[in-house]
Each structure stands twice: as structure tokens, then as C-alpha cells.
Design an enzyme around this catalytic site. Structure first.
Site, PDB file in Angstrom:
ATOM      1  N   SER A   1      56.961  86.041   7.492  1.00 23.58           N
ATOM      2  CA  SER A   1      55.787  86.343   6.660  1.00 23.58           C
ATOM      3  C   SER A   1      55.567  87.848   6.671  1.00 23.58           C
ATOM      4  O   SER A   1      55.974  88.530   7.633  1.00 23.58           O
ATOM      5  CB  SER A   1      54.557  85.650   7.254  1.00 23.58           C
TER       6      SER A   1
ATOM      7  N   TYR B   1      48.181  84.222  14.358  1.00 22.24           N
ATOM      8  CA  TYR B   1      49.252  83.960  13.382  1.00 22.24           C
ATOM      9  C   TYR B   1      50.173  85.183  13.291  1.00 22.24           C
ATOM     10  O   TYR B   1      51.401  85.052  13.306  1.00 22.24           O
ATOM     11  CB  TYR B   1      48.621  83.656  12.021  1.00 22.24           C
TER      12      TYR B   1
END
Ligand code: NAP
Length: 265
Positions: free
Chosen positions: A156, A169
Site C-alpha cells: 500500500s 496499518y
């Protein structure tokens, strides 16, 4: 025989887009999911249809397994061995967002541990298992077309972008980003090529809750390519790798982010 690909979290979102793209280029599939069997079955059916529309016959199997658990990872490998006897492409896609987007000062250890377990530890040890099996496959007397192996990990932009409302995250994705250089360096001599795909803002269930916020940011110029990414954007990048279009590259990071990573002035 057609190549075989295993996609973790292939039931929905980006994983589903990857499964469809690999089906279109004639790969047999193992579509892993955590709990949503209906979505996994639908994706498997849609993959077979997508291949058929291009005159190809593929087989798409679904397999429930939690990649955070050693037993889940072993189940996935055993299932793939039993159904297909081999594996050419592993796509580490499954991942989760935090249950609550907590301020960095309030992130709980439970949330941190869960995200690390699913997003980083799971893919690391699944890759380790699959890499050993790919090395084993490479040694047996198979045809050259059967001896082509890829490991692709979906990280990501959060691997390098600080979002202070989901630091857990970000840390999990930053940790995951180290997987590709490590396994690329270790496995190149065994004929296994390893890549990272780094998506930006992609329209899936994961981002559905923040749709208005990202609509606004994109309209205000967040990404040079001014639109949401789609699962198929990531699927196409995976298909390019799976088709051997990057044969002299390994350890590469491919940004699928509409240009988000560019520094601009
Ligand atoms: P999603 O729509 O929430 O789908 C997640 C998928 O992962 C589902 O197939 C889910 O299975 C599966 N999964 C979740 N936990 C699992 C576990 N423990 N074991 C096995 N499978 C599990 O998410 P997405 O947006 O497609 O994201 C896919 C990947 O891309 C993730 O790694 C995410 O971090 C990354 N990513 C997403 C974006 C974005 O903007 N959407 C951007 C960058 C990176 P079930 O269907 O059974 O629940």
C-alpha cells in the site's frame, strides 16, 4: 498445463480484480477467503466465465483459510497441492484495515498485533512455505513452461505515507514492504521472481466508509491521474508480471496509485 495461481483474499475487492485478470490470461486459480464464502464462490464463477468469453478453459477453486494462522497457511498449501499438484504464482493480497481508525496516541496493542498478524506475519510465513515448494517444483523434471514462478505482494502507499489515524496499518504495510527485497534476493537463483505492487486509493469495501473524504481529496488533486483506482488496475499489473513481461526484473516495486507517489512542486 495452464499455470496455477493462489490469491489470498481473492473473494472481494482487489483480490477479486486480480483473480479475474489472471483468469483472462488462462491461469487456474485458488481463491482464498477468510469468511465470505458467497463472495468467493461468485468470484470463482465469474473467473470461469471471464476466461470462457476469451475462449479459455480454466479451473477456479475456493479455499477458506485464515492466513494469520499457521494451520490456515498449511491448509492453503495442502489444498493447492491436492487440487493442482503445483503452483506458479502466489499473490499475497489479503489484508485488513483497523477496526477503528484510532489516533496514533490511542492505538491499542490488540489492534496492532492483529494487523501485524494478518498483514505482515501471515504473508511472510506463507511466502516461506510456498517458496520451499516452488524450489522443490523447480528441481523436478518439469517442462520449462511449468518452471516459471512469481511471488507478488500487495502492500500500500501506507508503507511510506504517515496516516496518524491508522498508524498500526501503516506499520504493518511498512513491515510487509521488506518481504519483497528479502525473498527476491534469496530466490532469484532458484528462478523465482518476486515483486511488490503498491496500490493507492482503490474502490473496494475497505475504502467504502471513507468514500466522500477521498472523493474530495481526489477532486482537490491528491493524484495526478484524477480518479479512484479500480481492482482491475491492480489486476492488470499482476497479469503483466504473471505473463513474464518483466523477466529481467526482481524485487521491483510497481506503484499502481495514479501517480500519488510523485513529489510535486
Ligand atoms: P477488502 O475489500 O476488505 O477485501 C479483503 C480480502 O481479504 C477479502 O477477500 C477477505 O476475505 C480477505 N481476508 C481478510 N482477512 C483475511 C485473513 N485473515 N485470511 C485470509 N483472507 C483474509 O480489501 P481490499 O481493499 O481489496 O484490499 C486488498 C489488499 O490491498 C489488502 O492487503 C489491503 O491492505 C491492500 N490495499 C487496499 C487499498 C484500497 O484502497 N482498497 C489500497 C492499498 C492497499 P473475506 O471476503 O472472506 O472477508
Amino acid at each position: 498445463m495452464a499455470p496455477v495461481a493462489l490469491i489470498t483474499g481473492g473473494s472481494r475487492g482487489i483480490g477479486r480484480g486480480i483473480a479475474l485478470a489472471l483468469a483472462r490470461i488462462g491461469h487456474n486459480l485458488v481463491i482464498n477467503f477468510a469468511g465470505n464464502e458467497t463472495a468467493a464462490r461468485q468470484t470463482a464463477t465469474d473467473c470461469v466465465t471471464a476466461a470462457e468469453e476469451l475462449g479459455k478453459t480454466i479451473c477456479a477453486e475456493i479455499c477458506q483459510a485464515d492466513i494469520a494462522l499457521a494451520t490456515g497457511r498449511e491448509k492453503l498449501v495442502e489444498f493447492t497441492r491436492e487440487k493442482f499438484g503445483r503452483l506458479n504464482v502466489l499473490v499475497n493480497n489479503a489484508g485488513i484495515a483497523p477496526e477503528v481508525r484510532a489516533d496514533l496516541l490511542d492505538v491499542s496493542e490488540a489492534s496492532f498485533d492483529r494487523l501485524l498478524a494478518v498483514n505482515a506475519r501471515g504473508p511472510f510465513f506463507l511466502t516461506q512455505l510456498i517458496a520451499k515448494w516452488m524450489i522443490e517444483q523447480n528441481r523436478v523434471d518439469a517442462s520449462p513452461s511449468d518452471r516459471r514462478f512469481k511471488i507478488i505482494t500487495i502492500t500500500s502507499i501506507s508503507a511510506y505515507t504517515a496516516s496518524v489515524n491508522r498508524g498500526d496499518y501503516c506499520v504493518s504495510k511498512a513491515a510487509l514492504a521488506m518481504l519483497t527485497p528479502l525473498f527476491a534476493a534469496r530466490l532469484a537463483a532458484d528462478g523465482i521472481l518476486v515483486y511488490e505492487i503498491r496500490p493507492g486509493v482503490i474502490a473496494t469495501d475497505m475504502t467504502a466508509g471513507v468514500k466522500e473524504k477521498y472523493d474530495r481529496l481526489i477532486a482537490d488533486g491528491l493524484t495526478p491521474i484524477p480518479r479512484w483506482g479500480q481492482p482491475d488496475d491492480v489486476g492488470k499489473a499482476v497479469a503483466a508480471i504473471a505473463q513474464d513481461l518483466l523477466p529481467f526484473s526482481t524485487g521491483e516495486v510497481i506503484n499502481v496509485d495514479g501517480g500519488f507517489h510523485l513529489r510535486r512542486l
